[in-house]
Structure formats: structure tokens, C-alpha cells
Motif scaffolding. Structure first.
Motif, PDB file in Angstrom:
ATOM      1  N   MET A  20      41.058 -38.928 -37.428  1.00  0.00           N
ATOM      2  CA  MET A  20      39.975 -39.621 -36.762  1.00  0.00           C
ATOM      3  C   MET A  20      39.701 -38.940 -35.423  1.00  0.00           C
ATOM      4  N   HIS A  21      38.495 -38.450 -35.287  1.00  0.00           N
ATOM      5  CA  HIS A  21      38.106 -37.828 -34.030  1.00  0.00           C
ATOM      6  C   HIS A  21      37.796 -38.915 -33.016  1.00  0.00           C
ATOM      7  N   ARG A  22      38.279 -38.719 -31.816  1.00  0.00           N
ATOM      8  CA  ARG A  22      38.067 -39.712 -30.761  1.00  0.00           C
ATOM      9  C   ARG A  22      36.882 -39.390 -29.879  1.00  0.00           C
ATOM     10  N   THR A  23      36.426 -38.142 -29.902  1.00  0.00           N
ATOM     11  CA  THR A  23      35.293 -37.747 -29.062  1.00  0.00           C
ATOM     12  C   THR A  23      34.332 -36.874 -29.878  1.00  0.00           C
ATOM     13  N   GLN A  24      33.114 -36.762 -29.387  1.00  0.00           N
ATOM     14  CA  GLN A  24      32.134 -35.897 -30.042  1.00  0.00           C
ATOM     15  C   GLN A  24      32.606 -34.447 -30.001  1.00  0.00           C
ATOM     16  N   HIS A  25      33.255 -34.082 -28.908  1.00  0.00           N
ATOM     17  CA  HIS A  25      33.776 -32.723 -28.780  1.00  0.00           C
ATOM     18  C   HIS A  25      34.786 -32.423 -29.897  1.00  0.00           C
ATOM     19  N   GLU A  26      35.685 -33.356 -30.168  1.00  0.00           N
ATOM     20  CA  GLU A  26      36.674 -33.163 -31.245  1.00  0.00           C
ATOM     21  C   GLU A  26      35.977 -33.041 -32.599  1.00  0.00           C
ATOM     22  N   ARG A  27      34.962 -33.850 -32.807  1.00  0.00           N
ATOM     23  CA  ARG A  27      34.225 -33.813 -34.069  1.00  0.00           C
ATOM     24  C   ARG A  27      33.522 -32.475 -34.241  1.00  0.00           C
ATOM     25  N   CYS A  28      32.924 -31.987 -33.176  1.00  0.00           N
ATOM     26  CA  CYS A  28      32.239 -30.694 -33.235  1.00  0.00           C
ATOM     27  C   CYS A  28      33.222 -29.545 -33.432  1.00  0.00           C
ATOM     28  N   LYS A  29      34.385 -29.624 -32.798  1.00  0.00           N
ATOM     29  CA  LYS A  29      35.404 -28.585 -32.990  1.00  0.00           C
ATOM     30  C   LYS A  29      35.866 -28.551 -34.439  1.00  0.00           C
ATOM     31  N   ALA A  30      36.015 -29.710 -35.072  1.00  0.00           N
ATOM     32  CA  ALA A  30      36.423 -29.764 -36.476  1.00  0.00           C
ATOM     33  C   ALA A  30      35.357 -29.115 -37.362  1.00  0.00           C
ATOM     34  N   ALA A  31      34.092 -29.381 -37.063  1.00  0.00           N
ATOM     35  CA  ALA A  31      33.000 -28.768 -37.828  1.00  0.00           C
ATOM     36  C   ALA A  31      32.985 -27.268 -37.624  1.00  0.00           C
ATOM     37  N   ILE A  68      22.560 -24.408 -41.771  1.00  0.00           N
ATOM     38  CA  ILE A  68      22.582 -25.360 -40.672  1.00  0.00           C
ATOM     39  C   ILE A  68      23.688 -26.364 -40.959  1.00  0.00           C
ATOM     40  N   VAL A  69      24.591 -26.531 -40.024  1.00  0.00           N
ATOM     41  CA  VAL A  69      25.670 -27.502 -40.147  1.00  0.00           C
ATOM     42  C   VAL A  69      25.382 -28.603 -39.136  1.00  0.00           C
ATOM     43  N   VAL A  70      25.388 -29.842 -39.594  1.00  0.00           N
ATOM     44  CA  VAL A  70      25.119 -30.960 -38.704  1.00  0.00           C
ATOM     45  C   VAL A  70      26.360 -31.835 -38.596  1.00  0.00           C
ATOM     46  N   VAL A  71      26.494 -32.472 -37.449  1.00  0.00           N
ATOM     47  CA  VAL A  71      27.638 -33.338 -37.166  1.00  0.00           C
ATOM     48  C   VAL A  71      27.087 -34.683 -36.723  1.00  0.00           C
ATOM     49  N   ASP A  72      27.589 -35.739 -37.331  1.00  0.00           N
ATOM     50  CA  ASP A  72      27.157 -37.088 -36.965  1.00  0.00           C
ATOM     51  C   ASP A  72      27.617 -37.398 -35.544  1.00  0.00           C
ATOM     52  N   SER A  73      26.894 -38.298 -34.885  1.00  0.00           N
ATOM     53  CA  SER A  73      27.299 -38.726 -33.548  1.00  0.00           C
ATOM     54  C   SER A  73      28.482 -39.677 -33.658  1.00  0.00           C
ATOM     55  N   LEU A  84      31.383 -33.743 -48.153  1.00  0.00           N
ATOM     56  CA  LEU A  84      30.614 -32.572 -47.741  1.00  0.00           C
ATOM     57  C   LEU A  84      29.455 -32.418 -48.715  1.00  0.00           C
ATOM     58  N   TYR A  85      28.270 -32.228 -48.182  1.00  0.00           N
ATOM     59  CA  TYR A  85      27.084 -32.055 -49.002  1.00  0.00           C
ATOM     60  C   TYR A  85      26.407 -30.744 -48.644  1.00  0.00           C
ATOM     61  N   ILE A  86      25.744 -30.150 -49.629  1.00  0.00           N
ATOM     62  CA  ILE A  86      24.834 -29.038 -49.389  1.00  0.00           C
ATOM     63  C   ILE A  86      23.460 -29.546 -49.788  1.00  0.00           C
ATOM     64  N   VAL A  87      22.533 -29.489 -48.847  1.00  0.00           N
ATOM     65  CA  VAL A  87      21.171 -29.941 -49.093  1.00  0.00           C
ATOM     66  C   VAL A  87      20.290 -28.708 -49.158  1.00  0.00           C
ATOM     67  N   GLN A  88      19.554 -28.593 -50.261  1.00  0.00           N
ATOM     68  CA  GLN A  88      18.676 -27.439 -50.461  1.00  0.00           C
ATOM     69  C   GLN A  88      17.308 -27.958 -50.877  1.00  0.00           C
TER      70      GLN A  88
END
Length: 82
Positions: free
Chosen positions: A1-12, A25-30, A46-50
Motif C-alpha cells: 500500500m502506497h502512502r503517498t503519491q510519490h511512492e505510487r509514482c515510483k512504483a509505476a 502512456i502510463v497513468v497513475v491514479d491519485s 494492469l490494462y492496455i488500452v488501444q
């Protein structure tokens, strides 16, 4: 569980370096999980949208992420574009 947006972005970012996602394009939820709520993304996948359609739906994560499947799918898609 990521505690901050920064941690979530680092994981992505870590995920994108384990698989060649150049040109994607890789997107990360807020941290408010707006996409999760809007799309009922439970369990996380994980999804790939085309072309505005889901082209790949991964297994429920994080335990069933299959990054090799994602890589294979992206490699095939890249070859078809060439």
C-alpha cells in the motif's frame, strides 16, 4: 500500500523500467483513487488500452501481475506497427 503519491509514482516508474514501455502512456491514479472508484478497479489490474478499447486485461494484482505477458503483448503490438 502506497502512502503517498510519490511512492505510487515510483512504483509505476519501476514497472515501466522492467518492461520496455517506450511510446506508451502510463497513468497513475491519485491518492483519492478517483479512477479506481469510477471504474470499479478492484482488484487492481494492469490494462492496455488501444484505440479507446481494452486490449489486454491482466490478472488481479499485485500477486498475479504477469509482466512478461505485458511485455510480450507490447512487443507484438510494436512489430505490427512497423
Amino acid at each position: 500500500m502506497h502512502r503517498t503519491q510519490h511512492e505510487r509514482c515510483k512504483a509505476a516508474q519501476k514497472m515501466t523500467t522492467s518492461v520496455d514501455l517506450s511510446g506508451c502512456i502510463v497513468v497513475v491514479d491519485s491518492m483519492l483513487n478517483a479512477a479506481n472508484i469510477a471504474y470499479g478497479a478492484v482488484p487492481i489490474r494492469l490494462y492496455i488500452v488501444q484505440n479507446s478499447e481494452i486490449a489486454y486485461e491482466g490478472g488481479p494484482g499485485p500477486m498475479r501481475y504477469r509482466m512478461q505477458e505485458v511485455k510480450t503483448w507490447l512487443d507484438r503490438a510494436k512489430l505490427q506497427q512497423e
